[in-house]
Design a protein around this motif. Sequence first.
Motif, PDB file in Angstrom:
ATOM      1  N   THR A   1     -11.151  52.502  -9.102  1.00 44.22           N
ATOM      2  CA  THR A   1     -10.633  53.841  -8.802  1.00 44.22           C
ATOM      3  C   THR A   1      -9.753  53.827  -7.567  1.00 44.22           C
ATOM      4  O   THR A   1      -8.645  54.385  -7.555  1.00 44.22           O
ATOM      5  CB  THR A   1     -11.803  54.823  -8.603  1.00 44.22           C
ATOM      6  OG1 THR A   1     -12.631  54.820  -9.764  1.00 44.22           O
ATOM      7  CG2 THR A   1     -11.289  56.226  -8.357  1.00 44.22           C
ATOM      8  N   GLU A   2     -10.230  53.183  -6.503  1.00 46.05           N
ATOM      9  CA  GLU A   2      -9.492  53.160  -5.244  1.00 46.05           C
ATOM     10  C   GLU A   2      -8.152  52.440  -5.368  1.00 46.05           C
ATOM     11  O   GLU A   2      -7.178  52.800  -4.714  1.00 46.05           O
ATOM     12  CB  GLU A   2     -10.347  52.499  -4.165  1.00 46.05           C
ATOM     13  CG  GLU A   2     -11.576  53.315  -3.785  1.00 46.05           C
ATOM     14  CD  GLU A   2     -12.588  52.530  -2.971  1.00 46.05           C
ATOM     15  OE1 GLU A   2     -12.372  51.310  -2.768  1.00 46.05           O
ATOM     16  OE2 GLU A   2     -13.599  53.120  -2.550  1.00 46.05           O
ATOM     17  N   MET A   3      -8.104  51.421  -6.230  1.00 44.57           N
ATOM     18  CA  MET A   3      -6.881  50.624  -6.372  1.00 44.57           C
ATOM     19  C   MET A   3      -6.009  51.094  -7.533  1.00 44.57           C
ATOM     20  O   MET A   3      -4.925  50.561  -7.752  1.00 44.57           O
ATOM     21  CB  MET A   3      -7.246  49.154  -6.560  1.00 44.57           C
ATOM     22  CG  MET A   3      -7.960  48.537  -5.383  1.00 44.57           C
ATOM     23  SD  MET A   3      -8.322  46.764  -5.614  1.00 44.57           S
ATOM     24  CE  MET A   3      -6.649  46.076  -5.620  1.00 44.57           C
ATOM     25  N   GLY A   4      -6.464  52.094  -8.281  1.00 37.63           N
ATOM     26  CA  GLY A   4      -5.680  52.604  -9.394  1.00 37.63           C
ATOM     27  C   GLY A   4      -5.473  51.584 -10.498  1.00 37.63           C
ATOM     28  O   GLY A   4      -4.383  51.484 -11.073  1.00 37.63           O
ATOM     29  N   LEU A   5      -6.532  50.841 -10.820  1.00 38.33           N
ATOM     30  CA  LEU A   5      -6.412  49.748 -11.778  1.00 38.33           C
ATOM     31  C   LEU A   5      -6.499  50.245 -13.218  1.00 38.33           C
ATOM     32  O   LEU A   5      -7.145  51.249 -13.509  1.00 38.33           O
ATOM     33  CB  LEU A   5      -7.517  48.716 -11.554  1.00 38.33           C
ATOM     34  CG  LEU A   5      -7.605  48.082 -10.159  1.00 38.33           C
ATOM     35  CD1 LEU A   5      -8.771  47.102 -10.103  1.00 38.33           C
ATOM     36  CD2 LEU A   5      -6.299  47.383  -9.805  1.00 38.33           C
TER      37      LEU A   5
ATOM     38  N   GLU B   1     -19.019  47.465  17.544  1.00 36.64           N
ATOM     39  CA  GLU B   1     -18.379  48.024  16.357  1.00 36.64           C
ATOM     40  C   GLU B   1     -19.238  49.051  15.637  1.00 36.64           C
ATOM     41  O   GLU B   1     -18.731  49.813  14.801  1.00 36.64           O
ATOM     42  CB  GLU B   1     -18.053  46.910  15.356  1.00 36.64           C
ATOM     43  CG  GLU B   1     -17.113  45.834  15.829  1.00 36.64           C
ATOM     44  CD  GLU B   1     -16.932  44.766  14.744  1.00 36.64           C
ATOM     45  OE1 GLU B   1     -16.196  45.041  13.762  1.00 36.64           O
ATOM     46  OE2 GLU B   1     -17.538  43.687  14.862  1.00 36.64           O
ATOM     47  N   LEU B   2     -20.518  49.074  15.912  1.00 37.27           N
ATOM     48  CA  LEU B   2     -21.463  49.827  15.079  1.00 37.27           C
ATOM     49  C   LEU B   2     -21.131  51.316  14.968  1.00 37.27           C
ATOM     50  O   LEU B   2     -21.328  51.916  13.914  1.00 37.27           O
ATOM     51  CB  LEU B   2     -22.885  49.658  15.624  1.00 37.27           C
ATOM     52  CG  LEU B   2     -23.464  48.243  15.484  1.00 37.27           C
ATOM     53  CD1 LEU B   2     -24.818  48.157  16.187  1.00 37.27           C
ATOM     54  CD2 LEU B   2     -23.595  47.864  14.009  1.00 37.27           C
ATOM     55  N   ASP B   3     -20.635  51.904  16.033  1.00 33.20           N
ATOM     56  CA  ASP B   3     -20.359  53.344  16.014  1.00 33.20           C
ATOM     57  C   ASP B   3     -19.005  53.679  15.410  1.00 33.20           C
ATOM     58  O   ASP B   3     -18.618  54.861  15.352  1.00 33.20           O
ATOM     59  CB  ASP B   3     -20.430  53.917  17.436  1.00 33.20           C
ATOM     60  CG  ASP B   3     -21.850  53.935  17.979  1.00 33.20           C
ATOM     61  OD1 ASP B   3     -22.789  53.898  17.158  1.00 33.20           O
ATOM     62  OD2 ASP B   3     -22.021  53.966  19.208  1.00 33.20           O
ATOM     63  N   SER B   4     -18.274  52.668  14.956  1.00 31.81           N
ATOM     64  CA  SER B   4     -16.954  52.924  14.370  1.00 31.81           C
ATOM     65  C   SER B   4     -16.888  52.541  12.892  1.00 31.81           C
ATOM     66  O   SER B   4     -15.832  52.663  12.268  1.00 31.81           O
ATOM     67  CB  SER B   4     -15.869  52.164  15.140  1.00 31.81           C
ATOM     68  OG  SER B   4     -16.036  50.761  15.016  1.00 31.81           O
ATOM     69  N   LEU B   5     -18.015  52.099  12.322  1.00 31.09           N
ATOM     70  CA  LEU B   5     -18.038  51.700  10.916  1.00 31.09           C
ATOM     71  C   LEU B   5     -18.772  52.730  10.071  1.00 31.09           C
ATOM     72  O   LEU B   5     -19.774  53.302  10.503  1.00 31.09           O
ATOM     73  CB  LEU B   5     -18.735  50.346  10.759  1.00 31.09           C
ATOM     74  CG  LEU B   5     -18.114  49.150  11.488  1.00 31.09           C
ATOM     75  CD1 LEU B   5     -18.984  47.913  11.295  1.00 31.09           C
ATOM     76  CD2 LEU B   5     -16.698  48.892  10.990  1.00 31.09           C
TER      77      LEU B   5
ATOM     78  N   THR C   1     -18.238  60.089   8.074  1.00 23.78           N
ATOM     79  CA  THR C   1     -17.779  59.519   9.336  1.00 23.78           C
ATOM     80  C   THR C   1     -18.887  58.595   9.830  1.00 23.78           C
ATOM     81  O   THR C   1     -20.034  58.702   9.379  1.00 23.78           O
ATOM     82  CB  THR C   1     -17.515  60.610  10.390  1.00 23.78           C
ATOM     83  OG1 THR C   1     -18.717  61.368  10.589  1.00 23.78           O
ATOM     84  CG2 THR C   1     -16.393  61.543   9.948  1.00 23.78           C
ATOM     85  N   PRO C   2     -18.586  57.682  10.756  1.00 20.71           N
ATOM     86  CA  PRO C   2     -19.642  56.803  11.252  1.00 20.71           C
ATOM     87  C   PRO C   2     -20.845  57.589  11.766  1.00 20.71           C
ATOM     88  O   PRO C   2     -20.700  58.487  12.601  1.00 20.71           O
ATOM     89  CB  PRO C   2     -18.940  56.030  12.382  1.00 20.71           C
ATOM     90  CG  PRO C   2     -17.507  55.999  11.957  1.00 20.71           C
ATOM     91  CD  PRO C   2     -17.271  57.347  11.332  1.00 20.71           C
TER      92      PRO C   2
ATOM     93  N   GLY D   1     -10.334  52.751   6.784  1.00 20.28           N
ATOM     94  CA  GLY D   1     -10.678  52.442   5.407  1.00 20.28           C
ATOM     95  C   GLY D   1     -10.651  50.971   5.076  1.00 20.28           C
ATOM     96  O   GLY D   1     -11.023  50.574   3.963  1.00 20.28           O
ATOM     97  N   GLU D   2     -10.239  50.149   6.019  1.00 17.18           N
ATOM     98  CA  GLU D   2     -10.189  48.709   5.769  1.00 17.18           C
ATOM     99  C   GLU D   2     -11.600  48.141   5.657  1.00 17.18           C
ATOM    100  O   GLU D   2     -12.491  48.489   6.430  1.00 17.18           O
ATOM    101  CB  GLU D   2      -9.440  48.010   6.908  1.00 17.18           C
ATOM    102  CG  GLU D   2      -9.266  46.510   6.692  1.00 17.18           C
ATOM    103  CD  GLU D   2      -8.521  45.842   7.838  1.00 17.18           C
ATOM    104  OE1 GLU D   2      -8.476  44.604   7.866  1.00 17.18           O
ATOM    105  OE2 GLU D   2      -8.002  46.570   8.711  1.00 17.18           O
ATOM    106  N   LEU D   3     -11.780  47.271   4.686  1.00 20.32           N
ATOM    107  CA  LEU D   3     -13.084  46.654   4.456  1.00 20.32           C
ATOM    108  C   LEU D   3     -13.515  45.812   5.646  1.00 20.32           C
ATOM    109  O   LEU D   3     -12.726  45.060   6.207  1.00 20.32           O
ATOM    110  CB  LEU D   3     -13.030  45.780   3.197  1.00 20.32           C
ATOM    111  CG  LEU D   3     -14.331  45.103   2.765  1.00 20.32           C
ATOM    112  CD1 LEU D   3     -15.353  46.143   2.338  1.00 20.32           C
ATOM    113  CD2 LEU D   3     -14.056  44.118   1.629  1.00 20.32           C
ATOM    114  N   ARG D   4     -14.796  45.934   6.007  1.00 17.83           N
ATOM    115  CA  ARG D   4     -15.357  45.128   7.101  1.00 17.83           C
ATOM    116  C   ARG D   4     -16.486  44.220   6.621  1.00 17.83           C
ATOM    117  O   ARG D   4     -16.878  43.276   7.311  1.00 17.83           O
ATOM    118  CB  ARG D   4     -15.860  46.056   8.219  1.00 17.83           C
ATOM    119  CG  ARG D   4     -16.423  45.317   9.433  1.00 17.83           C
ATOM    120  CD  ARG D   4     -15.363  44.466  10.112  1.00 17.83           C
ATOM    121  NE  ARG D   4     -15.881  43.779  11.290  1.00 17.83           N
ATOM    122  CZ  ARG D   4     -16.506  42.595  11.272  1.00 17.83           C
ATOM    123  NH1 ARG D   4     -16.704  41.973  10.111  1.00 17.83           N
ATOM    124  NH2 ARG D   4     -16.929  42.038  12.379  1.00 17.83           N
ATOM    125  N   GLY D   5     -17.000  44.485   5.424  1.00 16.38           N
ATOM    126  CA  GLY D   5     -18.057  43.640   4.876  1.00 16.38           C
ATOM    127  C   GLY D   5     -18.629  44.269   3.627  1.00 16.38           C
ATOM    128  O   GLY D   5     -18.735  45.499   3.529  1.00 16.38           O
TER     129      GLY D   5
END
Length: 207
Positions: A152-156, A100-104, A195-196, A60-64
């Motif tokens: 929403t994701e950060m519960g702001l 990385e393409l198949d894991s994003l 999923t990717p 779930g970590e941002l990549r771009g």
Amino acid sequence: MMLSLEQGAHLVSIARKAIDTVVVEGRVIEEDSLPHWSGGSDEFLRRRRGAFVTLNKPDGELRGCIGIPYPLKPLWEADVHSAVGAALHDPRFARVEAKELDSLTVEVSALTEPEPVEARPLELPSRVRIGTDGLIVTGKDTSGLLLPQVATEMGLTPETFLSLTCEKAGLPADAWLIGKVKVLRFQAEVFVEATPRGSVGGLRARV
């Protein structure tokens, strides 16, 4: 114009092909090489809309994440431009590599046109709908944007959402309270791979 899940999935397929092509082959796809759309009219691709493409790692970590907030280009073109930008030009990250393409996972947000929030500073939080509105804050020679799903994701709360958008613009967190910035809001229809390269869902879409 509301997009169907099938149309949203097609936007994701366009973004995915644009990313694969630019990372592996070093070129940007043109309109005549877009993935085939078999759902009837493709008018929705030609309407001018803003779009953002977000890439995430398996955890779930941002990549771009790059996009065009205003309706300056046809949706397909904004989608391709944003996909290429997310893969290669997000200044926070190194360029995406082929391995990385198949894991994003790929996420596409199709935006409504931003509109000014006409309110006094203290009234601004009451005009921000968490889970529905994205925000743009503009100041002198700077601007910052956060998509609706970020709140929403950060519960702001509306207040913290406004403050984080100000910080994204390089402004003090309380700039919205001072009244020297312009606040705009927009909505997004969000479509994301489960999923990717997997199936696409639109349950996070907000309009």
